[in-house]
Design a protein around this motif. Structure first.
Motif, PDB file in Angstrom:
ATOM      1  N   GLU A 125      -3.433   1.274   4.604  1.00  0.00           N
ATOM      2  CA  GLU A 125      -4.025   1.005   3.301  1.00  0.00           C
ATOM      3  C   GLU A 125      -2.991   0.523   2.280  1.00  0.00           C
ATOM      4  OE1 GLU A 125      -2.933   5.375   3.398  1.00  0.00           O
ATOM      5  OE2 GLU A 125      -3.729   3.839   4.750  1.00  0.00           O
TER       6      GLU A 125
ATOM      7  N   GLY B  40      -1.044  -3.994   4.068  1.00  0.00           N
ATOM      8  CA  GLY B  40      -2.072  -3.316   4.857  1.00  0.00           C
ATOM      9  C   GLY B  40      -3.335  -4.135   4.985  1.00  0.00           C
TER      10      GLY B  40
ATOM     11  N   GLU C 290      -6.362  -2.651   5.473  1.00  0.00           N
ATOM     12  CA  GLU C 290      -7.515  -1.850   5.074  1.00  0.00           C
ATOM     13  C   GLU C 290      -7.536  -1.664   3.557  1.00  0.00           C
ATOM     14  OE1 GLU C 290      -7.492   1.833   7.155  1.00  0.00           O
ATOM     15  OE2 GLU C 290      -7.206   0.919   9.134  1.00  0.00           O
ATOM     16  N   SER C 291      -8.731  -1.660   2.975  1.00  0.00           N
ATOM     17  CA  SER C 291      -8.855  -1.456   1.535  1.00  0.00           C
ATOM     18  C   SER C 291      -8.644   0.014   1.201  1.00  0.00           C
ATOM     19  CB  SER C 291     -10.228  -1.908   1.036  1.00  0.00           C
ATOM     20  OG  SER C 291     -11.250  -1.141   1.665  1.00  0.00           O
ATOM     21  N   LEU C 292      -8.217   0.272  -0.020  1.00  0.00           N
ATOM     22  CA  LEU C 292      -7.950   1.638  -0.464  1.00  0.00           C
ATOM     23  C   LEU C 292      -9.256   2.303  -0.894  1.00  0.00           C
ATOM     24  CD1 LEU C 292      -5.506   3.527  -0.964  1.00  0.00           C
ATOM     25  CD2 LEU C 292      -5.550   2.758  -3.327  1.00  0.00           C
ATOM     26  N   THR C 293      -9.462   3.526  -0.442  1.00  0.00           N
ATOM     27  CA  THR C 293     -10.664   4.284  -0.791  1.00  0.00           C
ATOM     28  C   THR C 293     -10.266   5.507  -1.599  1.00  0.00           C
ATOM     29  OG1 THR C 293     -11.808   3.562   1.220  1.00  0.00           O
ATOM     30  CG2 THR C 293     -12.665   5.509   0.111  1.00  0.00           C
TER      31      THR C 293
END
Length: 434
Positions: free
Chosen positions: A340, A345, A347-350
Protein backbone atom coordinates in the motif's frame (compact mmCIF):
# COMPACT_ATOMS: atom_id res chain seq x y z
CA UNK A 1 44.40 13.29 6.39
CA UNK A 2 47.19 15.86 6.49
CA UNK A 3 49.77 16.48 3.80
CA UNK A 4 53.34 17.58 4.44
CA UNK A 5 54.84 20.04 1.97
CA UNK A 6 58.59 20.69 2.01
CA UNK A 7 60.78 23.14 0.09
CA UNK A 8 57.74 24.56 -1.70
CA UNK A 9 57.40 21.43 -3.86
CA UNK A 10 54.29 19.26 -4.38
CA UNK A 11 53.36 16.90 -1.60
CA UNK A 12 53.76 13.15 -1.87
CA UNK A 13 49.99 12.83 -1.82
CA UNK A 14 49.56 15.23 -4.74
CA UNK A 15 52.16 13.35 -6.76
CA UNK A 16 50.45 10.07 -5.95
CA UNK A 17 47.05 11.33 -7.04
CA UNK A 18 48.48 12.58 -10.34
CA UNK A 19 50.06 9.18 -11.04
CA UNK A 20 48.10 6.65 -13.09
CA UNK A 21 49.00 3.95 -10.56
CA UNK A 22 46.60 5.52 -8.09
CA UNK A 23 43.96 2.97 -9.16
CA UNK A 24 46.29 -0.05 -8.93
CA UNK A 25 44.45 -1.54 -5.96
CA UNK A 26 41.02 -1.06 -7.58
CA UNK A 27 42.36 -2.58 -10.81
CA UNK A 28 43.04 -5.80 -8.95
CA UNK A 29 39.32 -6.04 -8.26
CA UNK A 30 38.28 -5.07 -11.78
CA UNK A 31 40.80 -7.13 -13.79
CA UNK A 32 39.67 -10.59 -12.80
CA UNK A 33 36.79 -12.54 -11.39
CA UNK A 34 36.67 -13.35 -7.68
CA UNK A 35 34.70 -15.80 -5.51
CA UNK A 36 31.90 -13.27 -4.91
CA UNK A 37 31.90 -11.63 -8.34
CA UNK A 38 28.50 -10.81 -9.83
CA UNK A 39 27.49 -12.96 -12.81
CA UNK A 40 27.21 -9.80 -14.95
CA UNK A 41 30.90 -9.04 -14.41
CA UNK A 42 33.04 -8.66 -17.55
CA UNK A 43 36.18 -7.17 -16.08
CA UNK A 44 39.31 -5.94 -17.73
CA UNK A 45 39.76 -2.74 -19.70
CA UNK A 46 36.14 -2.54 -20.82
CA UNK A 47 34.88 -2.35 -17.25
CA UNK A 48 37.55 0.16 -16.25
CA UNK A 49 36.79 2.33 -19.27
CA UNK A 50 33.08 2.39 -18.44
CA UNK A 51 33.79 3.38 -14.84
CA UNK A 52 36.34 6.08 -15.69
CA UNK A 53 35.13 7.51 -19.00
CA UNK A 54 31.45 6.66 -19.54
CA UNK A 55 29.60 6.42 -16.22
CA UNK A 56 27.96 9.55 -14.89
CA UNK A 57 27.02 9.75 -11.21
CA UNK A 58 25.01 12.33 -9.28
CA UNK A 59 25.63 13.15 -5.61
CA UNK A 60 22.77 14.96 -3.87
CA UNK A 61 24.07 16.92 -0.92
CA UNK A 62 27.52 18.36 -0.23
CA UNK A 63 27.35 18.47 3.54
CA UNK A 64 28.99 16.18 6.08
CA UNK A 65 27.98 13.00 4.28
CA UNK A 66 28.28 14.48 0.79
CA UNK A 67 31.88 15.64 1.29
CA UNK A 68 32.91 12.11 2.24
CA UNK A 69 30.98 10.61 -0.68
CA UNK A 70 32.57 12.98 -3.20
CA UNK A 71 36.13 12.20 -2.16
CA UNK A 72 35.46 8.46 -2.06
CA UNK A 73 33.93 8.43 -5.53
CA UNK A 74 36.78 10.47 -6.99
CA UNK A 75 39.41 8.17 -5.48
CA UNK A 76 37.47 5.05 -6.60
CA UNK A 77 37.71 5.93 -10.28
CA UNK A 78 34.47 7.79 -11.01
CA UNK A 79 35.61 10.62 -13.25
CA UNK A 80 32.32 12.30 -14.20
CA UNK A 81 30.69 13.35 -10.95
CA UNK A 82 27.86 15.86 -10.52
CA UNK A 83 26.85 17.36 -7.19
CA UNK A 84 23.81 19.42 -6.22
CA UNK A 85 23.26 21.33 -2.98
CA UNK A 86 21.26 24.44 -2.13
CA UNK A 87 23.16 25.43 1.02
CA UNK A 88 26.02 27.82 1.66
CA UNK A 89 28.92 27.13 4.01
CA UNK A 90 28.59 28.09 7.66
CA UNK A 91 31.44 28.32 10.16
CA UNK A 92 29.89 25.44 12.12
CA UNK A 93 30.32 23.12 9.11
CA UNK A 94 34.11 23.19 9.18
CA UNK A 95 34.57 20.62 11.97
CA UNK A 96 33.30 17.78 9.79
CA UNK A 97 32.86 19.01 6.19
CA UNK A 98 36.55 18.83 5.40
CA UNK A 99 36.37 20.01 1.78
CA UNK A 100 35.74 23.54 3.07
CA UNK A 101 37.99 26.15 4.68
CA UNK A 102 37.33 29.29 6.68
CA UNK A 103 37.71 31.41 3.54
CA UNK A 104 34.78 29.49 2.00
CA UNK A 105 32.24 30.60 4.62
CA UNK A 106 29.22 32.08 2.87
CA UNK A 107 29.96 30.41 -0.47
CA UNK A 108 28.05 27.61 -2.20
CA UNK A 109 28.76 24.14 -0.83
CA UNK A 110 28.38 22.50 -4.23
CA UNK A 111 30.76 24.91 -5.97
CA UNK A 112 33.46 24.79 -3.27
CA UNK A 113 33.28 21.00 -2.94
CA UNK A 114 33.62 20.56 -6.70
CA UNK A 115 36.62 22.90 -6.90
CA UNK A 116 38.38 21.20 -4.00
CA UNK A 117 37.95 17.65 -5.34
CA UNK A 118 39.09 18.59 -8.84
CA UNK A 119 42.16 20.33 -7.41
CA UNK A 120 43.16 17.37 -5.25
CA UNK A 121 42.30 14.57 -7.68
CA UNK A 122 43.65 15.47 -11.15
CA UNK A 123 41.59 14.27 -14.08
CA UNK A 124 38.28 14.13 -12.20
CA UNK A 125 35.47 16.35 -13.47
CA UNK A 126 32.97 17.47 -10.83
CA UNK A 127 30.04 19.54 -12.09
CA UNK A 128 28.28 21.56 -9.35
CA UNK A 129 24.69 22.77 -9.20
CA UNK A 130 23.69 25.32 -6.58
CA UNK A 131 19.96 25.04 -5.95
CA UNK A 132 17.10 22.76 -4.99
CA UNK A 133 16.69 19.27 -6.41
CA UNK A 134 13.04 20.13 -7.09
CA UNK A 135 14.15 22.78 -9.59
CA UNK A 136 15.34 20.13 -12.06
CA UNK A 137 13.01 18.16 -14.39
CA UNK A 138 13.02 14.38 -14.79
CA UNK A 139 15.16 14.75 -17.93
CA UNK A 140 17.95 16.08 -15.74
CA UNK A 141 18.01 12.94 -13.60
CA UNK A 142 17.64 10.68 -16.62
CA UNK A 143 21.21 11.44 -17.75
CA UNK A 144 22.83 9.71 -14.76
CA UNK A 145 23.69 6.05 -14.28
CA UNK A 146 23.51 6.18 -10.48
CA UNK A 147 22.15 8.67 -7.92
CA UNK A 148 23.72 8.84 -4.45
CA UNK A 149 21.82 10.81 -1.81
CA UNK A 150 23.60 12.23 1.22
CA UNK A 151 20.72 14.36 2.47
CA UNK A 152 19.71 15.62 5.91
CA UNK A 153 16.12 16.28 4.82
CA UNK A 154 13.33 13.70 4.93
CA UNK A 155 11.17 15.70 2.51
CA UNK A 156 14.00 15.89 -0.05
CA UNK A 157 14.56 12.14 0.22
CA UNK A 158 10.87 11.49 -0.31
CA UNK A 159 10.87 13.78 -3.35
CA UNK A 160 13.87 12.28 -5.17
CA UNK A 161 12.63 8.77 -4.38
CA UNK A 162 9.18 9.52 -5.84
CA UNK A 163 10.75 11.16 -8.90
CA UNK A 164 12.98 8.18 -9.69
CA UNK A 165 10.13 5.72 -9.11
CA UNK A 166 7.90 7.72 -11.46
CA UNK A 167 10.63 7.72 -14.12
CA UNK A 168 10.98 3.94 -13.90
CA UNK A 169 7.20 3.44 -14.00
CA UNK A 170 6.94 5.55 -17.14
CA UNK A 171 9.87 3.82 -18.87
CA UNK A 172 11.66 0.77 -17.46
CA UNK A 173 14.75 1.80 -19.45
CA UNK A 174 14.87 4.85 -17.21
CA UNK A 175 15.53 2.88 -14.02
CA UNK A 176 18.18 4.74 -12.02
CA UNK A 177 19.56 3.04 -8.89
CA UNK A 178 19.29 5.26 -5.83
CA UNK A 179 21.83 4.78 -3.05
CA UNK A 180 20.58 6.54 0.07
CA UNK A 181 22.80 7.29 3.03
CA UNK A 182 21.73 8.90 6.27
CA UNK A 183 23.24 9.58 9.68
CA UNK A 184 21.75 10.48 13.03
CA UNK A 185 24.39 11.03 15.68
CA UNK A 186 26.20 7.71 16.16
CA UNK A 187 23.65 5.85 14.04
CA UNK A 188 23.34 5.58 10.28
CA UNK A 189 22.06 3.59 7.36
CA UNK A 190 22.94 2.87 3.74
CA UNK A 191 20.49 1.33 1.33
CA UNK A 192 20.18 0.46 -2.33
CA UNK A 193 16.85 1.29 -3.98
CA UNK A 194 16.04 -0.05 -7.43
CA UNK A 195 12.88 1.92 -8.29
CA UNK A 196 9.86 -0.34 -8.94
CA UNK A 197 12.00 -3.44 -8.21
CA UNK A 198 12.94 -3.18 -4.54
CA UNK A 199 11.25 -1.36 -1.70
CA UNK A 200 11.48 2.41 -2.10
CA UNK A 201 12.18 5.06 0.52
CA UNK A 202 8.47 5.65 1.12
CA UNK A 203 8.01 1.93 1.90
CA UNK A 204 10.09 2.39 5.06
CA UNK A 205 8.73 5.74 6.17
CA UNK A 206 7.20 4.10 9.26
CA UNK A 207 10.73 3.30 10.51
CA UNK A 208 11.43 7.00 11.05
CA UNK A 209 11.09 8.61 14.44
CA UNK A 210 8.21 11.12 14.23
CA UNK A 211 9.27 14.72 14.84
CA UNK A 212 8.62 16.08 18.32
CA UNK A 213 5.22 17.75 18.52
CA UNK A 214 4.20 20.30 21.17
CA UNK A 215 0.56 20.83 22.22
CA UNK A 216 -0.91 23.91 20.55
CA UNK A 217 -2.49 25.09 23.81
CA UNK A 218 0.90 25.06 25.55
CA UNK A 219 2.81 26.97 22.89
CA UNK A 220 -0.08 29.44 22.49
CA UNK A 221 -0.81 30.19 26.15
CA UNK A 222 1.74 28.84 28.66
CA UNK A 223 5.19 28.32 27.09
CA UNK A 224 7.77 26.90 29.48
CA UNK A 225 10.68 25.95 27.20
CA UNK A 226 12.65 27.84 24.52
CA UNK A 227 11.34 25.23 22.05
CA UNK A 228 7.79 26.31 22.87
CA UNK A 229 8.63 29.90 21.88
CA UNK A 230 10.21 28.76 18.62
CA UNK A 231 7.23 26.56 17.76
CA UNK A 232 4.91 29.48 18.53
CA UNK A 233 6.84 31.66 16.08
CA UNK A 234 6.85 29.04 13.30
CA UNK A 235 3.43 27.41 13.72
CA UNK A 236 1.24 30.32 14.88
CA UNK A 237 2.94 33.65 14.23
CA UNK A 238 4.41 33.02 10.77
CA UNK A 239 1.04 32.10 9.11
CA UNK A 240 -0.59 35.04 10.90
CA UNK A 241 1.94 37.58 9.61
CA UNK A 242 2.81 36.17 6.19
CA UNK A 243 -0.54 34.57 5.26
CA UNK A 244 0.09 32.39 2.16
CA UNK A 245 3.90 32.71 2.17
CA UNK A 246 5.42 29.31 2.88
CA UNK A 247 8.08 29.05 5.58
CA UNK A 248 11.38 27.94 4.04
CA UNK A 249 13.49 26.35 6.79
CA UNK A 250 16.55 26.52 4.52
CA UNK A 251 16.29 30.32 4.12
CA UNK A 252 18.51 32.16 6.66
CA UNK A 253 16.25 35.23 6.50
CA UNK A 254 13.24 33.12 7.52
CA UNK A 255 15.19 31.56 10.40
CA UNK A 256 16.34 35.02 11.50
CA UNK A 257 12.74 36.26 11.62
CA UNK A 258 11.66 33.23 13.68
CA UNK A 259 14.62 33.71 16.02
CA UNK A 260 13.71 37.35 16.71
CA UNK A 261 10.05 36.54 17.30
CA UNK A 262 10.89 33.59 19.58
CA UNK A 263 13.42 35.67 21.51
CA UNK A 264 10.86 38.40 22.16
CA UNK A 265 8.28 35.86 23.35
CA UNK A 266 10.86 34.13 25.55
CA UNK A 267 11.73 37.48 27.18
CA UNK A 268 8.02 38.09 27.80
CA UNK A 269 7.71 34.81 29.72
CA UNK A 270 11.20 35.04 31.28
CA UNK A 271 12.45 31.95 29.41
CA UNK A 272 16.16 31.60 28.60
CA UNK A 273 17.93 29.56 25.92
CA UNK A 274 16.54 30.76 22.60
CA UNK A 275 19.44 30.90 20.12
CA UNK A 276 19.70 31.11 16.34
CA UNK A 277 21.12 27.57 16.18
CA UNK A 278 18.35 26.17 18.39
CA UNK A 279 15.74 27.94 16.26
CA UNK A 280 17.12 26.31 13.14
CA UNK A 281 17.41 22.97 14.91
CA UNK A 282 13.80 22.98 16.10
CA UNK A 283 12.18 23.95 12.80
CA UNK A 284 14.42 21.62 10.76
CA UNK A 285 14.50 18.85 13.39
CA UNK A 286 18.31 18.83 13.19
CA UNK A 287 20.31 16.18 15.05
CA UNK A 288 24.05 16.83 15.61
CA UNK A 289 26.29 15.11 13.05
CA UNK A 290 29.27 12.92 13.97
CA UNK A 291 32.20 12.92 11.54
CA UNK A 292 33.09 9.26 12.06
CA UNK A 293 29.51 8.17 11.34
CA UNK A 294 29.54 10.18 8.12
CA UNK A 295 32.77 8.48 7.06
CA UNK A 296 31.43 4.97 7.69
CA UNK A 297 28.11 5.51 5.92
CA UNK A 298 29.75 7.31 2.99
CA UNK A 299 32.18 4.42 2.56
CA UNK A 300 29.28 1.97 2.44
CA UNK A 301 27.40 4.09 -0.11
CA UNK A 302 30.44 4.40 -2.37
CA UNK A 303 31.16 0.66 -2.15
CA UNK A 304 27.65 0.05 -3.43
CA UNK A 305 28.11 2.59 -6.23
CA UNK A 306 31.32 0.85 -7.36
CA UNK A 307 29.64 -2.58 -7.25
CA UNK A 308 26.64 -1.39 -9.25
CA UNK A 309 28.79 0.39 -11.85
CA UNK A 310 31.23 -2.50 -12.41
CA UNK A 311 29.38 -5.66 -11.22
CA UNK A 312 32.61 -6.59 -9.40
CA UNK A 313 30.52 -7.91 -6.49
CA UNK A 314 26.83 -8.33 -5.60
CA UNK A 315 25.37 -5.07 -4.32
CA UNK A 316 23.49 -4.67 -1.06
CA UNK A 317 20.05 -6.27 -0.81
CA UNK A 318 19.00 -3.81 0.35
CA UNK A 319 19.39 -2.15 3.77
CA UNK A 320 22.38 -1.76 6.12
CA UNK A 321 22.04 -0.31 9.60
CA UNK A 322 24.98 0.96 11.63
CA UNK A 323 24.89 1.67 15.38
CA UNK A 324 27.98 3.11 17.03
CA UNK A 325 26.64 4.33 20.37
CA UNK A 326 28.35 1.73 22.54
CA UNK A 327 30.31 -0.33 20.02
CA UNK A 328 30.51 -0.93 16.27
CA UNK A 329 27.43 -2.84 15.20
CA UNK A 330 26.04 -3.35 11.69
CA UNK A 331 23.07 -5.33 10.49
CA UNK A 332 21.89 -5.96 6.94
CA UNK A 333 18.45 -7.12 5.88
CA UNK A 334 16.07 -7.02 2.93
CA UNK A 335 13.38 -4.42 3.47
CA UNK A 336 10.32 -5.67 1.62
CA UNK A 337 8.06 -3.59 -0.59
CA UNK A 338 4.93 -2.25 1.08
CA UNK A 339 1.88 -3.13 -1.07
CA UNK A 340 0.00 0.00 0.00
CA UNK A 341 3.01 2.33 -0.45
CA UNK A 342 1.63 5.55 -2.02
CA UNK A 343 4.70 5.86 -4.28
CA UNK A 344 5.51 2.37 -5.57
CA UNK A 345 2.72 0.15 -4.18
CA UNK A 346 0.04 -1.30 -6.40
CA UNK A 347 -2.70 -1.37 -3.78
CA UNK A 348 -4.77 1.62 -2.67
CA UNK A 349 -4.66 2.71 0.96
CA UNK A 350 -7.67 1.79 3.09
CA UNK A 351 -8.61 3.51 6.33
CA UNK A 352 -10.95 1.89 8.85
CA UNK A 353 -13.17 4.53 10.46
CA UNK A 354 -16.15 4.51 12.77
CA UNK A 355 -19.54 5.66 11.56
CA UNK A 356 -19.58 8.19 14.39
CA UNK A 357 -16.24 9.77 13.41
CA UNK A 358 -16.10 13.46 12.61
CA UNK A 359 -13.83 14.75 9.87
CA UNK A 360 -11.54 16.19 12.55
CA UNK A 361 -11.14 12.79 14.19
CA UNK A 362 -10.37 11.24 10.81
CA UNK A 363 -7.67 13.85 10.12
CA UNK A 364 -6.15 13.22 13.56
CA UNK A 365 -6.02 9.51 12.76
CA UNK A 366 -4.15 10.23 9.52
CA UNK A 367 -1.61 12.44 11.31
CA UNK A 368 -1.08 9.72 13.91
CA UNK A 369 -0.29 7.06 11.28
CA UNK A 370 3.38 6.13 11.35
CA UNK A 371 3.28 4.94 7.74
CA UNK A 372 2.25 8.35 6.40
CA UNK A 373 4.29 10.90 8.41
CA UNK A 374 2.07 13.87 7.53
CA UNK A 375 1.33 17.01 9.54
CA UNK A 376 -1.00 19.42 7.68
CA UNK A 377 -3.13 17.36 5.27
CA UNK A 378 -5.55 18.87 2.76
CA UNK A 379 -8.52 16.59 2.01
CA UNK A 380 -10.73 16.59 -1.08
CA UNK A 381 -13.28 14.38 -2.81
CA UNK A 382 -14.53 14.31 -6.36
CA UNK A 383 -17.12 16.91 -5.29
CA UNK A 384 -14.59 19.42 -3.95
CA UNK A 385 -12.56 20.35 -0.87
CA UNK A 386 -13.37 18.71 2.46
CA UNK A 387 -10.81 20.59 4.54
CA UNK A 388 -7.77 22.66 3.55
CA UNK A 389 -5.58 24.31 6.23
CA UNK A 390 -4.56 26.95 3.65
CA UNK A 391 -5.04 29.35 1.91
CA UNK A 392 -7.03 31.33 4.51
CA UNK A 393 -10.19 31.78 2.41
CA UNK A 394 -10.47 28.04 1.66
CA UNK A 395 -9.59 27.24 5.27
CA UNK A 396 -12.44 29.41 6.56
CA UNK A 397 -14.85 27.90 4.03
CA UNK A 398 -14.00 24.30 4.91
CA UNK A 399 -13.39 24.67 8.65
CA UNK A 400 -17.06 23.96 9.59
CA UNK A 401 -16.70 20.48 8.03
CA UNK A 402 -14.35 19.45 10.86
CA UNK A 403 -17.28 19.00 13.24
CA UNK A 404 -19.43 17.09 10.75
CA UNK A 405 -19.65 13.31 10.54
CA UNK A 406 -17.42 11.81 7.88
CA UNK A 407 -20.29 9.58 6.79
CA UNK A 408 -22.48 12.62 6.10
CA UNK A 409 -19.73 14.32 4.09
CA UNK A 410 -18.70 11.28 2.05
CA UNK A 411 -21.57 8.90 1.83
CA UNK A 412 -20.86 5.19 1.52
CA UNK A 413 -18.76 5.13 -1.63
CA UNK A 414 -16.54 8.21 -1.89
CA UNK A 415 -12.78 8.04 -1.64
CA UNK A 416 -10.57 10.85 -0.34
CA UNK A 417 -7.56 12.51 -1.95
CA UNK A 418 -4.94 13.74 0.53
CA UNK A 419 -2.22 16.31 -0.11
CA UNK A 420 0.41 17.24 2.46
CA UNK A 421 3.66 19.27 2.37
CA UNK A 422 5.54 16.13 3.42
CA UNK A 423 3.95 13.85 0.81
CA UNK A 424 5.78 13.69 -2.53
CA UNK A 425 2.60 12.47 -4.25
CA UNK A 426 -1.15 12.77 -3.77
CA UNK A 427 -2.63 9.99 -1.66
CA UNK A 428 -5.89 8.20 -2.46
CA UNK A 429 -7.68 6.67 0.52
CA UNK A 430 -10.66 4.35 0.46
CA UNK A 431 -12.77 4.70 3.59
CA UNK A 432 -13.98 1.49 5.22
CA UNK A 433 -16.71 2.05 7.83
CA UNK A 434 -16.51 -0.33 10.80
Amino acid sequence: MTTAVSNGGPSKLTSYLADETRFAHIDKVLDRRGPWTDERFIGGQETKDFLRTQSKILVIGAGGLGCEILQNLALSGFNDIHVIDMDTIDISNLNRQFLFREADVGKSKALCAAEFVMKRVPGVKVTPYHGKIQDHPQSFYAQFNIVVAGLDSISARRWINATLVQMAQDDEENLKPLIDGGTEGFKGQARVILPTVTSCYECSIDMLTPPTAFPICTIANTPRLPEHCIEWASVLEWPKVFKDKKLDTDDPDHIEWLYRQASARAAQFKIEGVTWALTQGVVKNIIPAIASTNAIIAASCCNEALKIATACAPFLNNYMMYVGNDSVYTYTFEHEKRPECPVCGGESLTADVGRDWTLEKFIDSLIARQDLQITRPSLSTSRGALYWPSPPDVHEATKPNLEKLLLDLLGEEDGITVLDPALPVSLSITVNYV
